[in-house]
Write a protein that holds these residues in place. Structure first.
Motif, PDB file in Angstrom:
ATOM      1  N   THR A 156       0.844  -1.096   0.005  1.00  0.00           N
ATOM      2  CA  THR A 156      -0.031  -0.073  -0.048  1.00  0.00           C
ATOM      3  C   THR A 156       0.835   1.298  -0.191  1.00  0.00           C
ATOM      4  N   LEU A 157       1.986   1.083   0.555  1.00  0.00           N
ATOM      5  CA  LEU A 157       2.868   2.451   0.520  1.00  0.00           C
ATOM      6  C   LEU A 157       3.350   2.821  -0.750  1.00  0.00           C
ATOM      7  N   LYS A 159       1.838   1.697  -3.547  1.00  0.00           N
ATOM      8  CA  LYS A 159       0.659   2.202  -4.409  1.00  0.00           C
ATOM      9  C   LYS A 159       0.548   3.839  -4.227  1.00  0.00           C
ATOM     10  N   GLU A 160       0.935   4.175  -2.849  1.00  0.00           N
ATOM     11  CA  GLU A 160       0.653   5.732  -2.591  1.00  0.00           C
ATOM     12  C   GLU A 160       1.784   6.436  -3.251  1.00  0.00           C
ATOM     13  N   ASN A 195       0.698   6.675  -6.756  1.00  0.00           N
ATOM     14  CA  ASN A 195      -0.300   7.715  -6.893  1.00  0.00           C
ATOM     15  C   ASN A 195       0.409   9.241  -7.216  1.00  0.00           C
ATOM     16  N   HIS A 196       1.766   9.445  -6.887  1.00  0.00           N
ATOM     17  CA  HIS A 196       2.568  11.003  -7.046  1.00  0.00           C
ATOM     18  C   HIS A 196       3.059  10.590  -8.469  1.00  0.00           C
ATOM     19  N   LYS A 246       0.430   6.347   9.616  1.00  0.00           N
ATOM     20  CA  LYS A 246      -0.401   7.307   8.768  1.00  0.00           C
ATOM     21  C   LYS A 246       0.614   7.493   7.527  1.00  0.00           C
ATOM     22  N   TYR A 247       0.632   6.499   6.740  1.00  0.00           N
ATOM     23  CA  TYR A 247       1.431   6.515   5.512  1.00  0.00           C
ATOM     24  C   TYR A 247       1.115   7.640   4.496  1.00  0.00           C
ATOM     25  N   LYS A 248      -0.330   7.834   4.283  1.00  0.00           N
ATOM     26  CA  LYS A 248      -0.688   8.549   3.239  1.00  0.00           C
ATOM     27  C   LYS A 248      -0.363  10.075   3.642  1.00  0.00           C
ATOM     28  N   GLU A 249      -0.702  10.589   4.921  1.00  0.00           N
ATOM     29  CA  GLU A 249      -0.047  11.664   5.232  1.00  0.00           C
ATOM     30  C   GLU A 249       1.417  11.987   4.908  1.00  0.00           C
ATOM     31  N   ILE A 267       3.334  10.340   2.851  1.00  0.00           N
ATOM     32  CA  ILE A 267       3.955  10.491   1.418  1.00  0.00           C
ATOM     33  C   ILE A 267       3.549  11.802   0.901  1.00  0.00           C
ATOM     34  N   ALA A 268       2.318  12.181   1.131  1.00  0.00           N
ATOM     35  CA  ALA A 268       1.898  13.549   0.766  1.00  0.00           C
ATOM     36  C   ALA A 268       2.935  14.760   1.320  1.00  0.00           C
TER      37      ALA A 268
END
Length: 172
Positions: free
Chosen positions: A48-49, A51-52, A55-56, A154-157, A159-160
Motif C-alpha cells: 500500500t505504501l 501504491k501511494e 499515486n504521485h 499514517k502513511y498517506k499523510e 507520503i503527501a
C-alpha cells in the motif's frame, strides 16, 4: 542471548563510526528511482505504501522495496525481498544476495520507513548507495538528509508531506 547482546553492541559501534563519515548530498538531481526500506514489525503494508508513491507519478518498476523482519516464518510466502537479523553478521556484513543488490543500487532516493532505532536497519540505511535519504524524526538525524515528523501508521499523510517537500526542493 549473549550473542545477540554482543551483536547489538558491535553494530552500534559500526553505525556510530559510519555516521561520522556520512557526507551530505552534493548533486541536485531529479528523482527517478526510489528504494523503500520498511520495518515489518511496525508497518506490514509495504504494497500500500508503494501504491501511494505510485499515486504521485512514479511507476512500479521505478520503486524497489526491502522488508526487514525480526523472524521468518518458514512456510510464509513474501512478495518483496526481505532480510532478518540472522542475515547480518556481528561486523555488519550482509549475507543475502538480494539485500546486497538492493544496497548497491544507486537510487535517487531511499525512504527509510521505520521510526524505531534498530541498528540493523540503520546499518542498511547507511550502507545504501542512495543519493538522497528520507526518514522519520525519531531516528538519528545523521542517517537521513530529509527528516519528516509523522507516524508510521499514517502513511498517506507521510507520503503527501514528502512529495510536498520534494517539490519545494525541486527534486520532482
Amino acid at each position: 542471548m549473549f550473542y545477540t547482546i554482543l551483536k547489538r553492541f558491535f553494530l552500534k559501534k559500526r553505525v556510530a563510526k559510519k555516521l561520522q563519515k556520512q557526507q551530505p548530498p552534493l548533486e541536485q538531481q531529479k528523482i527517478s528511482t526510489i528504494g523503500v526500506l520498511v520495518d515489518e514489525a511496525y508497518f506490514s503494508q509495504a504494497s500500500t505504501l508503494v501504491k501511494e508513491i505510485m499515486n504521485h507519478g512514479f511507476k512500479e518498476e521505478q520503486i524497489q522495496v526491502l522488508v526487514f523482519r525480526e523472524k521468518n516464518k518458514p512456510k510464509e510466502i513474501i512478495k518483496e525481498p526481505f532480510l532478518t537479523p540472522k542475515n547480518i553478521s556481528i561486523t555488519g556484513e550482509i549475507s543475502k544476495p538480494q539485500v546486497i543488490a538492493f544496497l548497491d543500487t544507486p537510487f535517487d532516493m531511499l525512504i527509510n520507513y521505520y521510526d524505531v532505532s534498530k541498528f540493523s536497519l540503520m546499518i542498511l540505511s547507511i550502507r545504501s548507495k542512495a543519493d538522497f535519504k528520507v526518514g522519520f524524526d525519531a531516528i538519528d538525524k545523521r542517517v537521513n538528509h530529509l527528516i519528516i515528523k509523522g507516524e508510521v501508521e499514517k502513511y498517506k499523510e507521510y507520503i503527501a508531506e514528502l512529495f510536498k517537500y520534494l517539490k519545494i526542493l525541486n527534486k520532482i
